[in-house]
Design a protein around this motif. Structure first.
Motif, PDB file in Angstrom:
ATOM      1  N   ALA A 150      51.874 -55.127  61.280  1.00 39.18           N
ATOM      2  CA  ALA A 150      53.406 -55.075  60.802  1.00 39.18           C
ATOM      3  C   ALA A 150      53.484 -53.972  60.026  1.00 39.18           C
ATOM      4  O   ALA A 150      54.836 -53.736  59.367  1.00 39.18           O
ATOM      5  N   THR A 151      52.615 -52.897  59.448  1.00 32.66           N
ATOM      6  CA  THR A 151      52.911 -52.062  58.516  1.00 32.66           C
ATOM      7  C   THR A 151      53.911 -51.155  59.020  1.00 32.66           C
ATOM      8  O   THR A 151      54.780 -50.578  58.455  1.00 32.66           O
ATOM      9  N   ALA A 152      53.607 -50.532  60.505  1.00 35.44           N
ATOM     10  CA  ALA A 152      54.523 -49.580  61.041  1.00 35.44           C
ATOM     11  C   ALA A 152      55.983 -50.045  61.169  1.00 35.44           C
ATOM     12  O   ALA A 152      56.864 -49.195  61.050  1.00 35.44           O
ATOM     13  N   VAL A 153      56.253 -51.291  61.276  1.00 32.75           N
ATOM     14  CA  VAL A 153      57.599 -51.892  61.416  1.00 32.75           C
ATOM     15  C   VAL A 153      58.183 -51.811  60.142  1.00 32.75           C
ATOM     16  O   VAL A 153      59.350 -51.426  59.980  1.00 32.75           O
ATOM     17  N   TYR A 154      57.686 -51.631  58.863  1.00 34.38           N
ATOM     18  CA  TYR A 154      58.209 -51.744  57.766  1.00 34.38           C
ATOM     19  C   TYR A 154      58.609 -50.390  57.407  1.00 34.38           C
ATOM     20  O   TYR A 154      59.527 -49.856  56.817  1.00 34.38           O
ATOM     21  N   GLY A 155      57.511 -49.391  57.756  1.00 37.31           N
ATOM     22  CA  GLY A 155      57.715 -48.051  57.790  1.00 37.31           C
ATOM     23  C   GLY A 155      59.059 -47.555  58.201  1.00 37.31           C
ATOM     24  O   GLY A 155      59.752 -46.919  57.823  1.00 37.31           O
ATOM     25  N   ARG A 156      59.255 -48.000  59.514  1.00 37.46           N
ATOM     26  CA  ARG A 156      60.372 -47.463  60.431  1.00 37.46           C
ATOM     27  C   ARG A 156      61.739 -48.173  59.701  1.00 37.46           C
ATOM     28  O   ARG A 156      62.628 -47.587  59.509  1.00 37.46           O
ATOM     29  N   LEU A 197      44.473 -39.729  52.969  1.00 36.40           N
ATOM     30  CA  LEU A 197      45.253 -39.963  54.306  1.00 36.40           C
ATOM     31  C   LEU A 197      46.690 -39.910  53.982  1.00 36.40           C
ATOM     32  O   LEU A 197      47.461 -39.212  54.823  1.00 36.40           O
ATOM     33  N   MET A 198      47.162 -40.508  53.045  1.00 35.76           N
ATOM     34  CA  MET A 198      48.645 -40.313  52.874  1.00 35.76           C
ATOM     35  C   MET A 198      49.212 -38.978  52.246  1.00 35.76           C
ATOM     36  O   MET A 198      50.322 -38.896  52.993  1.00 35.76           O
ATOM     37  N   ALA A 199      48.351 -38.252  51.717  1.00 37.54           N
ATOM     38  CA  ALA A 199      48.654 -37.030  51.410  1.00 37.54           C
ATOM     39  C   ALA A 199      48.926 -36.127  52.684  1.00 37.54           C
ATOM     40  O   ALA A 199      49.596 -35.389  52.888  1.00 37.54           O
ATOM     41  N   ALA A 200      47.936 -36.285  53.651  1.00 38.05           N
ATOM     42  CA  ALA A 200      47.898 -35.628  54.740  1.00 38.05           C
ATOM     43  C   ALA A 200      48.911 -35.763  55.655  1.00 38.05           C
ATOM     44  O   ALA A 200      49.556 -34.823  56.430  1.00 38.05           O
ATOM     45  N   ASP A 256      62.559 -36.930  57.546  1.00 37.09           N
ATOM     46  CA  ASP A 256      63.413 -37.931  58.126  1.00 37.09           C
ATOM     47  C   ASP A 256      62.497 -38.998  59.089  1.00 37.09           C
ATOM     48  O   ASP A 256      62.946 -39.919  59.366  1.00 37.09           O
ATOM     49  N   VAL A 257      61.242 -38.623  59.107  1.00 38.10           N
ATOM     50  CA  VAL A 257      60.396 -39.493  59.695  1.00 38.10           C
ATOM     51  C   VAL A 257      59.184 -39.643  59.041  1.00 38.10           C
ATOM     52  O   VAL A 257      58.099 -40.434  59.277  1.00 38.10           O
ATOM     53  N   ARG A 258      59.016 -39.475  57.573  1.00 33.87           N
ATOM     54  CA  ARG A 258      57.969 -39.699  56.774  1.00 33.87           C
ATOM     55  C   ARG A 258      57.654 -40.980  56.692  1.00 33.87           C
ATOM     56  O   ARG A 258      56.333 -41.481  56.535  1.00 33.87           O
ATOM     57  N   GLY A 259      58.528 -42.158  56.682  1.00 28.64           N
ATOM     58  CA  GLY A 259      58.452 -43.321  56.448  1.00 28.64           C
ATOM     59  C   GLY A 259      57.440 -43.888  57.579  1.00 28.64           C
ATOM     60  O   GLY A 259      56.770 -44.696  57.586  1.00 28.64           O
ATOM     61  N   VAL A 260      58.218 -43.714  58.900  1.00 25.45           N
ATOM     62  CA  VAL A 260      57.452 -44.157  60.141  1.00 25.45           C
ATOM     63  C   VAL A 260      55.897 -43.586  60.212  1.00 25.45           C
ATOM     64  O   VAL A 260      55.002 -44.057  60.596  1.00 25.45           O
ATOM     65  N   ALA A 261      55.945 -42.299  60.048  1.00 21.20           N
ATOM     66  CA  ALA A 261      54.524 -41.696  59.954  1.00 21.20           C
ATOM     67  C   ALA A 261      53.549 -42.159  59.005  1.00 21.20           C
ATOM     68  O   ALA A 261      52.478 -42.554  59.246  1.00 21.20           O
ATOM     69  N   LEU A 262      54.172 -42.278  57.825  1.00 22.48           N
ATOM     70  CA  LEU A 262      52.991 -43.356  56.834  1.00 22.48           C
ATOM     71  C   LEU A 262      52.967 -44.623  57.383  1.00 22.48           C
ATOM     72  O   LEU A 262      51.811 -45.055  57.121  1.00 22.48           O
ATOM     73  N   GLY A 263      53.786 -45.381  57.991  1.00 21.44           N
ATOM     74  CA  GLY A 263      53.563 -46.616  58.523  1.00 21.44           C
ATOM     75  C   GLY A 263      52.786 -46.721  59.570  1.00 21.44           C
ATOM     76  O   GLY A 263      51.824 -47.392  59.806  1.00 21.44           O
ATOM     77  N   ILE A 264      52.588 -45.530  60.488  1.00 17.40           N
ATOM     78  CA  ILE A 264      51.541 -45.458  61.644  1.00 17.40           C
ATOM     79  C   ILE A 264      50.467 -45.177  61.203  1.00 17.40           C
ATOM     80  O   ILE A 264      49.242 -45.705  61.479  1.00 17.40           O
ATOM     81  N   VAL A 317      53.848 -46.643  49.185  1.00 20.43           N
ATOM     82  CA  VAL A 317      53.485 -45.241  49.325  1.00 20.43           C
ATOM     83  C   VAL A 317      54.848 -44.515  49.410  1.00 20.43           C
ATOM     84  O   VAL A 317      54.775 -43.229  48.962  1.00 20.43           O
ATOM     85  N   ALA A 318      55.706 -44.922  50.371  1.00 19.44           N
ATOM     86  CA  ALA A 318      57.096 -44.357  50.335  1.00 19.44           C
ATOM     87  C   ALA A 318      57.664 -44.338  48.926  1.00 19.44           C
ATOM     88  O   ALA A 318      58.548 -43.242  48.747  1.00 19.44           O
ATOM     89  N   ILE A 319      57.625 -45.250  48.409  1.00 17.00           N
ATOM     90  CA  ILE A 319      58.232 -44.937  46.793  1.00 17.00           C
ATOM     91  C   ILE A 319      57.382 -43.892  46.100  1.00 17.00           C
ATOM     92  O   ILE A 319      58.429 -42.960  45.659  1.00 17.00           O
ATOM     93  N   ILE A 320      56.252 -43.755  46.110  1.00 17.32           N
ATOM     94  CA  ILE A 320      55.481 -42.599  45.467  1.00 17.32           C
ATOM     95  C   ILE A 320      55.882 -41.408  46.149  1.00 17.32           C
ATOM     96  O   ILE A 320      56.223 -40.406  45.368  1.00 17.32           O
TER      97      ILE A 320
END
Length: 434
Positions: A51-57, A358-361, A369-377, A110-113
């Motif tokens: 479910a993580t990538a869903v929330y990211g998107r 990982l999150m920094a990379a 514009d795709v950072r949220g979904v990339a972090l989710g994936i 992580v998106a908040i940070i």
């Protein structure tokens, strides 16, 4: 801010680490075997992953505030229903909802940070998040053992409900802006189903051929379906620009070995020690050094990321995870509490280094514009690793023995290092100007 996000992340992780201590008592009370009771951990980890990538998107589309509210609400409701469950089937259903809700926390946290910090400040903040999260999660065995002894396993299952108290404090700081685009629901379902197949297949030795067939079927059908859908919808749930980014893919594959080791040891170590006659609260006390390590890890992770960059930090985390699994296998063979505790301390350090790396990379490798979904994936890969780790312990410790299952898992960090090799060769030095 980073400390509060870490606390929320840690309470989501405590859904596994505290419940693992209570499994033997839970199994007795609900009349199932210990092997079957491990599904209460595996299903939670599975839903946490898929479910993580869903929330990211969704966060890309509508902002962070609403999805975080929904996620924490699901986590709280699932914990409450699980605590009141009259049967093991109801408990498993509750754990699925609890995991699906808790999945909001890693990605959105992580998106908040990432939205509030930049450069070296972001690295330090991510390190604090991972350190506090690891410390709280590693306090789970002590909390679970103590609470179980005093109030029973049902209160242990309810512990993640405490996370709802953090929402009012974070509320005003949560971004509410999104693009307003539509969610690619079919793409999300295809990815979730394929990831679920991996965990079900690994866990199946504890439950029989039917689960193995379902897991294999999900993988065989889901893999080409995901590939087809990505080609058809290049800007959908899995944006082509993200999955064709080699830095994202290699980093995620390498990082997945770290939570695999962490989740595996959070189940394996209490299982071995309780099997030797230890009381659950004593296991929790023995694992306190790992909580201290989790608190200290940010002091290492932030400066390390700033000095050497994400790829070398990920490589170090993978090496530590492999060594930790080897030490744990030896500890399980000798039934040595000292070696088992050392292994958990080491893997906690690996988690504290690997997750922010990982999150920094990923955050540095994609557009805003795709950072949220990339972090989710990336988090999806990361936590699928956790699901695989818990599934290997639950499913293969019988036929392979516990030391054999842990040694098998030790091969994952080696594969991760191979995946990361190109990044290690190509990654530039850190940008000190940030």
């Amino acid at each position: 801010m980073s400390t509060l996000v870490g606390l929320l992340f840690g309470l989501a992780g405590m859904g596994s680490s505290s419940a693992a201590i209570a499994l033997p008592v839970l199994a007795r009370d609900l009349d199932v075997s210990t092997g079957v009771s491990a599904w209460a951990i595996s299903l939670y980890a599975l839903m946490l992953a898929v479910a993580t990538a869903v929330y990211g998107r969704v966060s890309d589309l509508v902002g962070i505030r609403l999805p975080l509210l929904v996620g924490v609400g699901l986590m709280t409701t699932g914990a409450l229903v699980g605590a009141l469950a009259p049967s093991f089937g109801v408990l498993l259903a509750a754990r699925i909802f609890q995991g699906a809700g808790a999945a909001a926390v890693p990605t959105l946290g992580v998106a908040i940070i990432s939205s509030r910090f930049h450069g070296t400040d972001r690295s330090s903040a991510l390190g604090r998040v991972a350190g506090v999260a690891a410390a709280v999660s590693c306090l789970g065995p002590l909390a679970g053992g103590s609470v179980e002894g005093l109030l029973g396993w049902r209160v242990v299952i309810a512990l993640p409900m405490l996370g709802v108290q953090l929402l009012p404090v974070l509320w005003r700081s949560l971004p509410t802006d999104g693009s307003g685009a539509r969610l690619d629901l079919l793409g999300a379902v295809l990815v979730a189903g394929t990831a679920a197949g991996v965990v079900l297949l690994v866990q199946s030795p504890s439950t029989g051929p039917l689960v193995a067939a379902v897991g294999a079927g999900l993988i065989v059908l889901g893999t080409p379906a995901v590939a087809f859908w990505v080609r058809r919808r290049p800007h959908g749930f899995l944006p082509m620009s993200v999955i064709r980014n080699p830095a994202v893919v290699r980093s995620a594959l390498a990082a997945a070995a770290v939570p695999a080791a962490w989740f595996a040891l959070l189940i394996a170590v209490p299982a071995v020690l309780v099997g030797q006659g230890w009381q659950p609260w004593l296991v929790g006390v023995a694992l306190l050094p790992s909580a201290v390590t989790g608190l200290l890890a940010p002091r290492v992770a932030g400066p390390l990321l700033s000095r050497v960059g994400p790829a070398p930090s990920l490589a170090l985390a993978a090496v530590i995870a492999a060594v930790a699994l080897g030490v744990a296998a030896l500890g399980a063979t000798l039934t040595s509490a000292v070696l088992l505790v050392v292994a958990v301390v080491a893997v906690t350090l690996a988690f504290g280094l690997g997750q922010p790396a990982l999150m920094a990379a990923v955050g540095d490798a994609v557009e805003d514009d795709v950072r949220g979904v990339a972090l989710g994936i990336a988090t999806l890969f990361f936590l699928v690793g956790g699901g695989v780790g818990s599934a290997v312990v639950g499913g293969l410790s019988g036929p392979l023995t516990m030391p054999g299952a842990l040694l098998l898992l030790a091969g994952l960090p080696v594969l991760g290092l191979l995946a990361l090799a190109a990044n290690l060769r190509r990654e530039p030095g850190p940008d000190l100007a940030d």
